[in-house]
Design an enzyme around this catalytic site. Structure first.
Site, mmCIF file in Angstrom:
data_model
loop_
_atom_site.group_PDB
_atom_site.id
_atom_site.type_symbol
_atom_site.label_atom_id
_atom_site.label_comp_id
_atom_site.label_asym_id
_atom_site.label_seq_id
_atom_site.Cartn_x
_atom_site.Cartn_y
_atom_site.Cartn_z
ATOM 1 N N GLY A 238 -34.259 71.364 -4.551
ATOM 2 C CA GLY A 238 -34.980 71.206 -3.301
ATOM 3 C C GLY A 238 -34.263 71.591 -2.034
ATOM 4 N N PRO A 272 -30.007 72.432 -8.243
ATOM 5 C CA PRO A 272 -30.413 73.434 -7.260
ATOM 6 C C PRO A 272 -30.731 74.780 -7.914
ATOM 7 C CG PRO A 272 -28.035 73.191 -7.260
ATOM 8 C CD PRO A 272 -28.553 72.203 -8.265
ATOM 9 N N CYS A 341 -54.510 95.972 -7.200
ATOM 10 C CA CYS A 341 -55.917 95.860 -6.781
ATOM 11 C C CYS A 341 -56.297 94.419 -6.474
ATOM 12 C CB CYS A 341 -56.813 96.413 -7.886
ATOM 13 S SG CYS A 341 -56.265 98.027 -8.408
ATOM 14 N N TYR A 371 -37.085 82.929 -7.623
ATOM 15 C CA TYR A 371 -38.522 82.977 -7.903
ATOM 16 C C TYR A 371 -39.111 84.343 -7.549
ATOM 17 C CZ TYR A 371 -37.491 77.984 -7.939
ATOM 18 O OH TYR A 371 -36.927 76.761 -8.189
HETATM 19 N N1 LLP Z 1 -35.566 70.526 -10.741
HETATM 20 C C1 LLP Z 1 -36.874 70.451 -11.031
HETATM 21 C C2 LLP Z 1 -37.360 69.348 -11.862
HETATM 22 C C3 LLP Z 1 -37.761 71.414 -10.542
HETATM 23 O O1 LLP Z 1 -39.059 71.323 -10.818
HETATM 24 C C4 LLP Z 1 -37.274 72.464 -9.729
HETATM 25 C C5 LLP Z 1 -38.165 73.491 -9.204
HETATM 26 C C6 LLP Z 1 -35.892 72.517 -9.453
HETATM 27 C C7 LLP Z 1 -35.072 71.518 -9.968
HETATM 28 C C8 LLP Z 1 -35.276 73.581 -8.613
HETATM 29 O O2 LLP Z 1 -35.715 73.468 -7.314
HETATM 30 P P1 LLP Z 1 -35.091 74.342 -6.116
HETATM 31 O O3 LLP Z 1 -33.672 73.915 -5.935
HETATM 32 O O4 LLP Z 1 -35.197 75.761 -6.492
HETATM 33 O O5 LLP Z 1 -35.924 73.970 -4.948
HETATM 34 N N2 LLP Z 1 -41.892 79.100 -7.360
HETATM 35 C C9 LLP Z 1 -41.717 78.276 -6.183
HETATM 36 C C10 LLP Z 1 -40.746 77.153 -6.403
HETATM 37 C C11 LLP Z 1 -41.128 76.258 -7.575
HETATM 38 C C12 LLP Z 1 -40.092 75.214 -7.843
HETATM 39 C C13 LLP Z 1 -40.337 74.555 -9.142
HETATM 40 N N3 LLP Z 1 -39.409 73.536 -9.466
HETATM 41 C C14 LLP Z 1 -41.305 79.173 -5.019
HETATM 42 O O6 LLP Z 1 -41.205 80.379 -5.213
HETATM 43 O O7 LLP Z 1 -41.102 78.679 -3.910
#
Ligand code: LLP
Length: 414
Positions: A238, A272, A341, A371
């Site tokens: 997050g 992360p 398209c 992503y």
């Molecule tokens: N842990 C869990 C349980 C998660 O569901 C996620 C991301 C993370 C860690 C890693 O989160 P981060 O550090 O990357 O914020 N496709 C979307 C983001 C989806 C995130 C899904 N879960 C985008 O492109 O913004």
């Protein structure tokens, strides 16, 4: 956004010391390019921010599971957060120690759980009561020591982020309510082959403040308090990155220090993804056509929502810059669109770029390391782009994944 690794040097866009144009001569476009140096320094910055609690950092492979990226992070001491057996398999190939893998996910199949447990994956983050029985039975069958489980708490908080990537509100499909967590913890004896060692929270991605995380951590600590054996708190991912110069995000040190006092006495796990790899990557793309559509000047590029779906899916903003640093040239506002398209196949609205761009010019779509390729598809029978990695020395680079071919598109059809 431009940063220490992705920046202009003598007017030419570079990834560390490598001029993008040198890569493009060999790879063509579209191509994803990643700076390992940036990814590793992001890992280190996160480690430093949370140093007071000595966190275990499990890189979230869903953000970018390229083997070279994963391997470098594992080499640098990161564990892996995996959400499928496919990601666990990749983590193994990248050299991860099974004990340093966390297996998470709202719908793990019994086969996936079996694969993880047979291979000694360190943690299972559980989100369903039914999953506990499956894990218990598998471990009993394998005759192994009890599996280490962290229950994922749905803390019912609303995170300050895009609604598509918030996961901690009560009606989200993720996690278990506080009431269910309390109930399971009281019934631990029902699962003799499980060690309930931790709680897990992940309230969303790209969090713009720490408020909801603090609430969630407080609730988790309350739930853990009666059970001294439950010492681990996995606070998920997050941490945010700035996608544009005017996006204000909390400094990671501030984000961490808001939480540190609440985490005292816990073994802390972080997951992360974005914060490690997003700003280490870009998507280089060429202009195919310039077209005037009433008042809009369109640049139609060889990248689309198939290569980078974030703008179409979340209305996400990515800075788009030219390969050669604009001088004092007049600029113009463009719509940057792909060939797919779909009306939503727009990579950038109102993008200010030099007014003389035309077919053949190259653009870089920034902050695309997380992503991006991970969510790329073959929609419209487009082949997925290659991925280039610029090594930690900042000078050498290699093609870590080749461009797909039409044969690749047909390979699985019988
Ligand atoms: N842990 C869990 C349980 C998660 O569901 C996620 C991301 C993370 C860690 C890693 O989160 P981060 O550090 O990357 O914020 N496709 C979307 C983001 C989806 C995130 C899904 N879960 C985008 O492109 O913004």
């Amino acid at each position: 956004m431009l940063n220490d690794s992705i920046q202009y040097q003598s007017g030419i866009l570079c990834c560390d010391s490598v001029a993008l144009k040198d890569i493009l001569i060999q790879t063509g476009t579209p191509v994803y390019i990643y700076s390992l140096k940036r990814a590793l320094s992001n890992l280190e910055r996160i480690r430093q921010a949370f140093a007071a609690v000595h966190p275990h950092i499990h890189y979230s492979a869903k953000a970018n599971a390229n083997l070279a990226v994963l391997g470098a992070l594992v080499q640098a001491g990161a564990g892996v957060d995996a959400v499928s057996a496919g990601e666990i398999h990749r983590a193994f190939l990248a050299g991860a120690d099974p004990a340093d893998i966390v297996f998470a996910g709202v719908g793990k199949t019994p086969n996936e759980l079996g694969y993880a447990l047979e291979h000694g994956v360190g943690w299972i983050n559980v989100e369903n009561v039914g999953e506990l029985q499956i894990i218990n039975d598998i471990v009993a069958g394998l005759g192994r020591t009890p599996a280490r489980v962290a229950l994922r708490l749905n803390p019912d908080v609303s995170a300050n982020t895009h609604h598509h990537i918030a996961t901690g509100h009560g009606t989200a499909k993720f996690g278990l309510s506080a009431e269910v967590v309390r109930g399971v913890l009281k019934q631990q004896a029902d699962y003799p082959h499980i060690r309930f060692d931790g709680l897990h929270i992940h309230i969303g991605s790209q969090l713009h403040d720490s408020r909801a995380t603090r609430q969630a951590v407080q609730l988790a600590r309350e739930l853990m308090a009666p059970y001294p054996d439950i010492r681990t708190l996995n606070i998920g991912g997050g941490l945010p990155v700035a996608y544009s110069p005017d996006e204000t995000i909390p400094d990671w040190n501030d984000f961490a220090s808001d939480l540190l006092s609440l985490l005292e006495g816990c073994e802390v796990i972080l997951e992360p993804g974005r914060s490690i790899i997003a700003d280490a990557g870009l998507l280089a793309t060429s202009v195919l056509y310039r077209k005037q559509q009433n008042e809009h000047t369109l640049l139609i590029t060889d990248s689309s929502m198939a290569e980078l779906i974030r703008p179409a899916l979340y209305e996400a903003h990515h800075e788009i810059v030219p390969l050669f640093q604009p001088t004092e040239k007049d600029s113009l506002s463009y719509e940057i669109v792909g060939p797919v398209c779909e009306s939503s196949d727009v990579l950038g609205h109102n993008v200010s770029l030099p007014d003389d761009l035309r077919a053949g010019d190259v653009l870089a779509i920034l902050t695309a390391g997380a992503y991006g390729m991970a969510m790329a598809s073959n929609y419209n029978q487009r082949v997925r782009p290659p991925e280039v990695v610029v090594s930690e020395d900042g000078k050498s680079w290699f093609i870590a994944r080749r461009r797909e071919t039409w044969d690749d598109l047909l390979r699985t059809e019988l």
